[in-house]
Design a protein around this motif. Structure first.
Motif, PDB file in Angstrom:
ATOM      1  N   GLU A   1     -18.894  22.658  15.851  1.00  0.00           N
ATOM      2  CA  GLU A   1     -18.176  22.180  14.560  1.00  0.00           C
ATOM      3  C   GLU A   1     -19.142  21.222  13.839  1.00  0.00           C
ATOM      4  OE1 GLU A   1     -14.672  19.908  15.866  1.00  0.00           O
ATOM      5  OE2 GLU A   1     -13.422  21.871  15.628  1.00  0.00           O
TER       6      GLU A   1
ATOM      7  N   PHE B   1     -17.717  30.713  14.541  1.00  0.00           N
ATOM      8  CA  PHE B   1     -18.420  29.795  13.844  1.00  0.00           C
ATOM      9  C   PHE B   1     -19.619  30.607  13.080  1.00  0.00           C
ATOM     10  CE2 PHE B   1     -16.563  26.874  17.089  1.00  0.00           C
ATOM     11  CZ  PHE B   1     -16.359  26.210  16.399  1.00  0.00           C
TER      12      PHE B   1
ATOM     13  N   ALA C   1     -21.520  23.754  12.101  1.00  0.00           N
ATOM     14  CA  ALA C   1     -20.753  24.388  10.913  1.00  0.00           C
ATOM     15  C   ALA C   1     -20.682  23.521  10.067  1.00  0.00           C
ATOM     16  CB  ALA C   1     -19.140  24.805  11.813  1.00  0.00           C
TER      17      ALA C   1
ATOM     18  N   PHE D   1     -25.058  31.066   8.666  1.00  0.00           N
ATOM     19  CA  PHE D   1     -25.125  30.497  10.223  1.00  0.00           C
ATOM     20  C   PHE D   1     -25.311  32.002  10.882  1.00  0.00           C
ATOM     21  CE2 PHE D   1     -22.626  27.480  13.164  1.00  0.00           C
ATOM     22  CZ  PHE D   1     -23.804  27.830  14.266  1.00  0.00           C
TER      23      PHE D   1
ATOM     24  N   HIS E   1     -24.036  23.753   8.399  1.00  0.00           N
ATOM     25  CA  HIS E   1     -24.071  25.225   7.622  1.00  0.00           C
ATOM     26  C   HIS E   1     -23.384  24.756   5.866  1.00  0.00           C
ATOM     27  CE1 HIS E   1     -22.102  28.798   6.571  1.00  0.00           C
ATOM     28  NE2 HIS E   1     -23.371  29.319   6.085  1.00  0.00           N
ATOM     29  N   GLN E   2     -22.274  24.134   6.096  1.00  0.00           N
ATOM     30  CA  GLN E   2     -21.428  24.015   4.822  1.00  0.00           C
ATOM     31  C   GLN E   2     -22.371  23.226   3.588  1.00  0.00           C
ATOM     32  OE1 GLN E   2     -18.549  25.009   3.700  1.00  0.00           O
ATOM     33  NE2 GLN E   2     -18.407  26.343   5.861  1.00  0.00           N
TER      34      GLN E   2
END
Length: 271
Positions: free
Chosen positions: A188, A213, A191, A39, A194-195
């Motif tokens: 969020e 982040f 994020a 990220f 990205h996870q």
């Protein structure tokens, strides 16, 4: 200044590029790699070249010298639809056509997969449904985009990019004009993406959002990269002073432990 990550087998990087508009060069001899599955957040003062960098990475802006490499080849050598299948872009001021619904706008993310032979399929329908589910806008599918709040509209644009089924997502100041609640909700969401394996590159103005982040930060000033690395490596009072001209303290974020920038400013007496 920390050393940039090696170009090696990264999917997206810039090699010794001069980038600008008409005859005005913004960045000269620019080299940078985007770590896979990172990220990455690009920060810096206004007019320092952040958005110009993002436009070059997305092939909207062609370097006058050097090149942008995508999957081992000059990005200019790829066909437009091939690039759109690999890179999704959320521009700074995305404007939806009048009278378009959420579902129809998200469906436009499937354009790179359409052609004279291949028309709309069940796979396209599933991709759109999945993108709306990921961004929590399924209940809005029948609403007109211009009736939505700023935060909802940003989620719709992210969903359209996700419907492209790209692994790389570029976002130019995605939190601009959003209130603090919608800013955090959007960050969020990014994020979360990205996870699950997306490579994200975002231009942000808020250093604290970037440090909380982002996994890899790129700090720019006057068209050049001043430093890059993890937030804990590069977010220092010295760097903030050098890049932004701001006196500050760096303290641990009480929620995440990441660096948190506290401006010092002028001392004023309180009534």
């Amino acid at each position: 200044m920390t050393d940039p990550p090696p170009a090696g087998d990264v999917r997206l990087h810039i090699e010794a590029a001069s980038i600008g508009y008409d005859k005005r060069i913004i960045s000269e001899g620019l080299s940078v790699s985007i770590p896979d599955r990172s990220f990455t957040v690009v920060v810096g003062p206004n007019a320092c070249g952040k958005s110009t960098l993002l436009r070059a990475l997305s092939r909207l802006l062609r370097p006058s010298l050097g090149q942008v490499i995508l999957d081992g080849a000059d990005i200019q050598s790829h066909k437009t639809k091939e690039v759109a299948r690999r890179i999704g872009l959320l521009p700074q001021s995305a404007i939806a056509p009048d009278g378009i619904t959420v579902a129809d706008l998200v469906a436009r993310g499937r354009y790179p997969y359409q052609g004279l032979v291949r028309q709309w399929t069940d796979a396209d329908e599933r991709a759109v449904a999945r993108a709306m589910e990921q961004t929590a806008i399924t209940d809005l599918s029948g609403r007109l985009v211009d009736e939505l709040s700023g935060g909802q509209r940003q989620r719709v644009w992210v969903a359209m990019a996700l419907a492209q089924h790209t692994d790389i997502l570029l976002l130019d100041e995605p939190t601009t004009f959003l209130d603090i609640t919608h800013q955090i909700e959007l960050m969020e969401l990014l994020a979360d993406l990205h996870q699950v394996g997306h490579t994200l590159v975002a231009v942000l103005h808020d250093l604290n959002h970037a440090a909380r982040f982002g996994t890899h930060l790129i700090a720019m000033k006057d068209g050049a990269i001043v430093a890059e690395g993890t937030p804990s490596q590069i977010v220092t009072a010295e760097l903030v002073g050098q890049v932004f001209g701001l006196r500050c303290l760096i303290v641990p974020d009480p929620v995440t432990g990441t660096p948190h920038v506290v401006p010092v400013g002028r001392q004023r007496s309180r009534p």
